[in-house]
Scaffold this motif. Sequence first.
Motif, PDB file in Angstrom:
ATOM      1  N   UNK A 103      -7.826   5.676  -0.677  1.00 33.12           N
ATOM      2  CA  UNK A 103      -6.462   5.168  -0.539  1.00 33.12           C
ATOM      3  C   UNK A 103      -6.008   4.494  -1.828  1.00 33.12           C
ATOM      4  N   UNK A 104      -4.696   4.388  -1.938  1.00 37.54           N
ATOM      5  CA  UNK A 104      -4.111   3.550  -2.973  1.00 37.54           C
ATOM      6  C   UNK A 104      -3.982   2.148  -2.400  1.00 37.54           C
ATOM      7  N   UNK A 105      -4.253   1.114  -3.190  1.00 33.47           N
ATOM      8  CA  UNK A 105      -4.127  -0.265  -2.675  1.00 33.47           C
ATOM      9  C   UNK A 105      -2.668  -0.614  -2.448  1.00 33.47           C
ATOM     10  N   UNK A 106      -2.262  -0.659  -1.166  1.00 28.30           N
ATOM     11  CA  UNK A 106      -0.848  -0.822  -0.825  1.00 28.30           C
ATOM     12  C   UNK A 106      -0.487  -2.269  -0.552  1.00 28.30           C
ATOM     13  N   UNK A 107      -1.317  -2.962   0.233  1.00 27.33           N
ATOM     14  CA  UNK A 107      -0.880  -4.240   0.797  1.00 27.33           C
ATOM     15  C   UNK A 107      -0.623  -5.322  -0.240  1.00 27.33           C
ATOM     16  N   UNK A 108      -1.422  -5.386  -1.281  1.00 25.37           N
ATOM     17  CA  UNK A 108      -1.193  -6.464  -2.248  1.00 25.37           C
ATOM     18  C   UNK A 108      -1.105  -5.953  -3.684  1.00 25.37           C
ATOM     19  N   UNK A 109      -0.987  -4.640  -3.832  1.00 22.82           N
ATOM     20  CA  UNK A 109      -0.814  -4.080  -5.150  1.00 22.82           C
ATOM     21  C   UNK A 109      -2.041  -4.175  -6.029  1.00 22.82           C
ATOM     22  N   UNK A 110      -3.185  -4.524  -5.461  1.00 23.86           N
ATOM     23  CA  UNK A 110      -4.403  -4.673  -6.249  1.00 23.86           C
ATOM     24  C   UNK A 110      -5.619  -4.574  -5.361  1.00 23.86           C
ATOM     25  N   UNK A 111      -6.545  -5.474  -5.524  1.00 24.86           N
ATOM     26  CA  UNK A 111      -7.783  -5.461  -4.744  1.00 24.86           C
ATOM     27  C   UNK A 111      -7.466  -5.607  -3.264  1.00 24.86           C
ATOM     28  N   UNK A 112      -7.912  -4.682  -2.395  1.00 22.85           N
ATOM     29  CA  UNK A 112      -7.475  -4.680  -0.999  1.00 22.85           C
ATOM     30  C   UNK A 112      -7.889  -5.904  -0.191  1.00 22.85           C
ATOM     31  N   UNK A 113      -9.099  -6.400  -0.377  1.00 26.92           N
ATOM     32  CA  UNK A 113      -9.550  -7.538   0.422  1.00 26.92           C
ATOM     33  C   UNK A 113     -10.032  -7.114   1.794  1.00 26.92           C
ATOM     34  N   UNK A 114     -10.273  -8.106   2.667  1.00 24.42           N
ATOM     35  CA  UNK A 114     -10.808  -7.840   4.000  1.00 24.42           C
ATOM     36  C   UNK A 114      -9.843  -6.988   4.816  1.00 24.42           C
ATOM     37  N   UNK A 115     -10.413  -6.122   5.650  1.00 25.29           N
ATOM     38  CA  UNK A 115      -9.599  -5.331   6.558  1.00 25.29           C
ATOM     39  C   UNK A 115      -9.113  -6.179   7.716  1.00 25.29           C
ATOM     40  N   UNK A 116      -7.918  -5.867   8.211  1.00 21.61           N
ATOM     41  CA  UNK A 116      -7.456  -6.492   9.451  1.00 21.61           C
ATOM     42  C   UNK A 116      -8.394  -6.048  10.569  1.00 21.61           C
TER      43      UNK A 116
END
Length: 557
Positions: A470-483
């Motif tokens: 995937x492309x990192x969408x949620x924060x424009x960078x490092x995705x972090x923890x999944x919901x």
Amino acid sequence: MKRTIAAILSAAMLVTAAAAAEAPSSWAKSAVDTARNAGIVPEQVDQAYTQSITRADFCALAAAVYRTWEKSGNVKSVEKTAVSFSDTKDEDVLLCASLGVVNGVGNGKFAPQQQLTRQQAASMLHRLGNLRKNAKDSVKDRMPHIFADGADIQAWARSDVYWAYNSGVMNGVSGNRFAPNNSYTHEQSIATMLRLYDTKYAEVPSGETAAEYAVVMDDEGGAGARSQMHIENAKGKKLLTDYKDTKGTFENVTMLGVWAGVTMENGTKYDVVNLKTGEKLEDYRILVADGEQAGWLCPMDITKVTYGKDYIALADGTKSTATYDRMTNFKDGKAVVNVDGKTIRAIDTTGKTLWSMNFAFDRSKMEIRDGAGDRFTVWGNNSAAIIAGGKRIASSSGGLYLNQYSDTYIYSENTGYYALYNFKGRKLTKTYQNAFDEVGQNIYSHWLSNTEYEYIRCDADGTNKVLFRVKPILNGGRPGLLATDGAGVYALPTDEHTITCFDRFGATLGTIKIEDTIDIYYRLSFENGCLRVVDSYPNGKTDAVNALYLPTGEQIS
């Protein structure tokens, strides 16, 4: 004569013991009697009540229920499919298979004598229940329930388990668990089949029991203003109204059962109050962990740092008489404490020692990271070490990052290069540049390029597979923890218009299509097992996106 009487008594005792062994458990007796009188208990099932039931015998129960419904005209019109198996000619098995109630195990076999698991039973019960005329199978019937062991439920059974639980056909087991892989006994099978046979016998959950205490938000604050909240009991009465000068209103409240940690005076004053007994610990705060059943009461005076005065606290309002120098929070009933700077030990929630080891720990030079339960990473003196289960698992002058969900750690082999290792020191993945993160239970993300991430699932034995790119969408960078729902279900934007829900095994549960482009302003969170999707900045639209979905993708609000 004496010998004859003794022999008679001995024989009578054996008969009585045998009869008792054949009798259902006290909780199941009424259900077994009722089901037997209804004619839905085949002879081979009406015995050995506490023993595990086989796949074939559960089919015999299911077939008896179906034939009873069919005789009374209480089934839907169903086109039966011709089915055969190489390892059984049992008519009940073939009937259930032809109706779609049960499947084979592959290679043309059914495995009739294989023990049935609880999640397999839930699937069969759901499919059989849907054959009844006017059967209910609404979204409400399939609403998620967060079991403590929900992560172990397989994707193919998840909706079935929810349906069986919500319909009152199957209950959980102790500790809010479902135990999906446990075997199922004869008497359990009879009781649940009776609840399916006639809904008047169902034991539908009455909903969550009202919490004894609740935190109510009065003002969320913002723009420099502090939040304001208070505590109410189950009857809605505001508590601690006479506590110091607060009038029962606080800037933050942390609950651990009947313990309340309150923050006052512009976030500079912390106290803990036992709402059951009235006990007060001034200048203390609560660290909640371990499923909110156990935690620590820790000194919290912003003018000084105090070690060795931490109490173990349980949700029932009790606390330890001894104090400890806490090193980790409780997880799975375990925590690590510092003894004397030379020795550390793991304890349970009663303070009992589980293991101890020599370990020089100097807080002025060392820092605990990634600590939970009886494992932690310690950094200091230009080196790092991982301690787990009373052993030094790894040491390095580079970065070591202990993972939360598995017996694995991430090792920075060189600056900016990372790989996954297990506790035996075996390398489990390739080396990746820039980022490698644990984002779920045995689920990790890493960079493929500056614009693309890959999500993989990897067990401690090295079994791994690629889940998504995937492309990192949620924060424009490092995705972090999944919901996550906290029980093995996750949500991830997998392209600009799609959110995918999947379980910890990597199986997709459902997808959600979003008409607009998912951007950095979209927020994903779970509420009681359902996914909340919010667009907090709707690009000039008057209505923000705010919708709730089942993990299967069905919108419910």
